[in-house]
Design a protein around this motif. Structure first.
Motif, PDB file in Angstrom:
ATOM      1  N   LEU A   1       0.616  -1.168   0.013  1.00 13.42           N
ATOM      2  CA  LEU A   1      -0.323  -0.024   0.227  1.00 13.42           C
ATOM      3  C   LEU A   1       0.841   1.404   0.254  1.00 13.42           C
ATOM      4  CD1 LEU A   1      -3.344  -0.858   2.677  1.00 13.42           C
ATOM      5  CD2 LEU A   1      -3.123   0.106  -0.157  1.00 13.42           C
TER       6      LEU A   1
ATOM      7  N   SER B   1      -7.992  -3.338  -0.679  1.00 11.85           N
ATOM      8  CA  SER B   1      -8.227  -2.818  -0.510  1.00 11.85           C
ATOM      9  C   SER B   1      -9.546  -2.172  -0.183  1.00 11.85           C
ATOM     10  CB  SER B   1      -7.036  -1.917  -0.478  1.00 11.85           C
ATOM     11  OG  SER B   1      -7.369  -0.155   1.092  1.00 11.85           O
TER      12      SER B   1
ATOM     13  N   ASP C   1     -11.999  -4.624   1.180  1.00 11.23           N
ATOM     14  CA  ASP C   1     -11.918  -4.672   2.007  1.00 11.23           C
ATOM     15  C   ASP C   1     -13.538  -4.183   2.695  1.00 11.23           C
ATOM     16  OD1 ASP C   1      -9.980  -7.128   2.756  1.00 11.23           O
ATOM     17  OD2 ASP C   1      -8.419  -5.564   3.427  1.00 11.23           O
TER      18      ASP C   1
END
Length: 516
Positions: A4, A157, A160
């Motif tokens: 990330l 991401s 999620d």
């Protein structure tokens, strides 16, 4: 998985914006899912995207949202377990495929149906508490570029966030459904049933009801026994301008023709032996409101003629009286019989059928609207948990699968009975599959054996000297009638109920087809 930390400032800002958006409004779950996919496409710059959710009833994946050049055509296409999406769902792992066609898991089903060619793809599991509930696919990166680990990092991401937002939205919708049920109870009073529905087919029917409720048109509700025809009749009344007037229910199969005539139209003192005083009938009692005639196919021909007059003239006489009474009543009729066939067989008046069938509403069986199963089961669980004073919180995964797998020949009524039985026999906190006492294998239609049996009959007919359609139909009728009679121990009344015809017609068929 990518890091990330490698995301660009623009991507991080976009993720923050998306997080705020998808966690601020749960009122429209479909709009939420569309926004998630649009955001994913924006993050990695690709041509199309889709979200597939696992369906409990058959463990298949289905497109619930598909965006891109052929997105609309991909909607609701089932996706096999041995596909790319199936692998991602089963292994709960992401995939980057920059040469989709060369991957052995690639299925051409969707491509063949839509004509849209997939060159490269990222597929990411959408999880709730670590469990995969669906798959997000991003297809064909812009400018023919390959997908990379940075793309994967930002999409995982997002996935999620999407999983959390989806479960929150689903919880919001369930809570809203319960509030709607409680509101219905308060507004309509205890004499009306709460109405629970989530399937698109039932919601479409409710939209039709919203329109026809404004009129005084006669409505004929058809459907199998136990689908909830009375509840749809209640919706017609409570959404109409007659809602403050009586809603009167009559089960036409519960009384003999003589008693039913008195029940519908009333009688005067002395009209028959037990008529010790005047009595108003159900039509008078429902003046200004709605009368619901359930099992209308059970009316005798004499009563059918009298009902036709009421529908045409809004007038009738009490039994034993010559005084004409006028009423303003909306008629909603219901049946699980094939009235068209009864008209052909001379068992139901054609003029009455056409007068009743102004606006037909056919209620599909529960097995054809499985999206309603979970909502209905939860509603009944809440109801019977209170009645049995047991604190059930839900269904185990195997129990819910059993509910989806079962054929439900008795429809919503059978589902209610099954949940009540499970609450009586089960132990909190969860209803288990064995508590339901249903057998999904034995209850499912025996399609293979039925097909084989039909093929055998067809072959026997085709090998005979007389191969006319009339002879074929008669031989099939005879074989089918014998089968039903065998299942009902040759009880003609019970066989007639299964076949949707009167006992007298069963007897006539036995003579015509020379069945002994």
């Amino acid at each position: 998985m990518g890091d990330l930390n490698s995301l660009s400032l623009e991507q991080l800002k976009t993720l923050i914006e998306i997080n705020g958006r998808i966690n601020s409004n749960y009122s429209d779950i479909n709009a939420l899912l569309v926004y998630i996919l649009e955001s994913a496409m924006r993050l990695v710059h690709c041509e199309s995207s889709s979200l597939l959710l696992l369906h409990n009833e058959d463990d298949t994946l289905r497109f619930v949202v598909a965006l891109g050049p052929k997105g609309a055509e991909a909607q609701d296409i089932p996706v096999a377990k041995n596909s790319i999406a199936g692998w991602v769902a089963e292994h709960n792992k992401s995939l980057i495929l920059n040469n989709v066609a060369s991957d052995p898991r690639f299925s051409t089903t969707v491509q063949n149906k839509t004509g849209y060619v997939s060159r490269n793809m990222i597929a990411i599991p959408m999880r709730i508490k670590g469990k995969c509930i669906g798959v997000i696919e991003l297809i064909n990166k812009a400018e023919a570029l390959p997908f990379n680990d940075d793309d994967l990092a930002v999409l995982e991401s997002l996935a999620d966030q999407a999983g959390i937002a989806y479960i929150n939205a689903d919880s919001y919708r369930s809570a809203k459904d319960r509030i709607s049920v409680l509101t219905s109870k308060i507004e309509n009073g205890s004499e009306y049933h709460p109405f629970v529905a989530r399937s698109s087919v039932v919601l479409d029917l409710l939209r039709v009801i919203d329109e026809v409720a404004k009129t005084n048109t006669t409505i004929l509700i058809t459907g199998e026994s136990g689908v909830g025809k009375e509840l749809f009749a209640e919706q017609l009344h409570t959404k109409s301008t007659r809602r403050d007037k009586p809603f009167v229910r009559v089960n036409c199969a519960a009384l003999s023709p003589s008693l039913l005539e008195s029940e519908l139209f009333g009688h005067v003192k002395g009209a028959f032996t037990d008529a010790v005083s005047d009595r108003i009938g159900r039509f008078e009692a429902s003046d200004g409101g709605t009368i619901f005639l359930d099992e209308i196919g059970e009316l005798s021909l004499d009563l059918q003629a009298k009902l036709l007059r009421v529908l045409q003239e809004h007038k009738f006489e009490r039994v034993g009286s010559n005084k004409t009474i006028s009423v303003d009543v909306r008629v909603v009729a219901a049946t699980n019989r094939n009235l068209e066939q009864m008209v052909s067989d001379g068992l139901f008046r054609s003029d009455l059928y056409y007068r009743l069938n102004v606006v037909p509403l056919n209620i599909p069986p529960l097995r054809e609207r499985k999206d309603d199963i979970e909502s209905l089961a939860s509603f009944f669980l809440d109801k019977f948990s209170r009645e049995t004073k047991k604190n059930f919180t839900g269904f185990s995964q195997t129990a819910m699968k059993a509910l989806y797998d079962y054929y439900w020949p008795g429809n919503v009524r059978e589902l209610e009975n099954s949940i009540e039985r499970a609450c009586v026999l089960g132990r909190p906190p969860m209803i288990q599959a064995e508590d339901l006492r249903i057998n999904s294998v034995l209850s499912s239609p025996k399609t293979n054996s039925s097909s084989s049996e039909f093929d055998t009959i067809a072959s026997e007919i085709a090998d005979g000297d007389d191969r006319t359609l009339k002879t074929a139909l008669n031989r099939f009728k005879a074989a089918y009638l014998k089968k039903i009679l065998g299942e009902t121990s040759w009880n003609q009344t019970e066989a007639g109920k299964v076949l949707g015809i009167q006992r007298t017609y069963v007897s006539r068929l036995l003579n015509e087809l020379n069945i002994r």
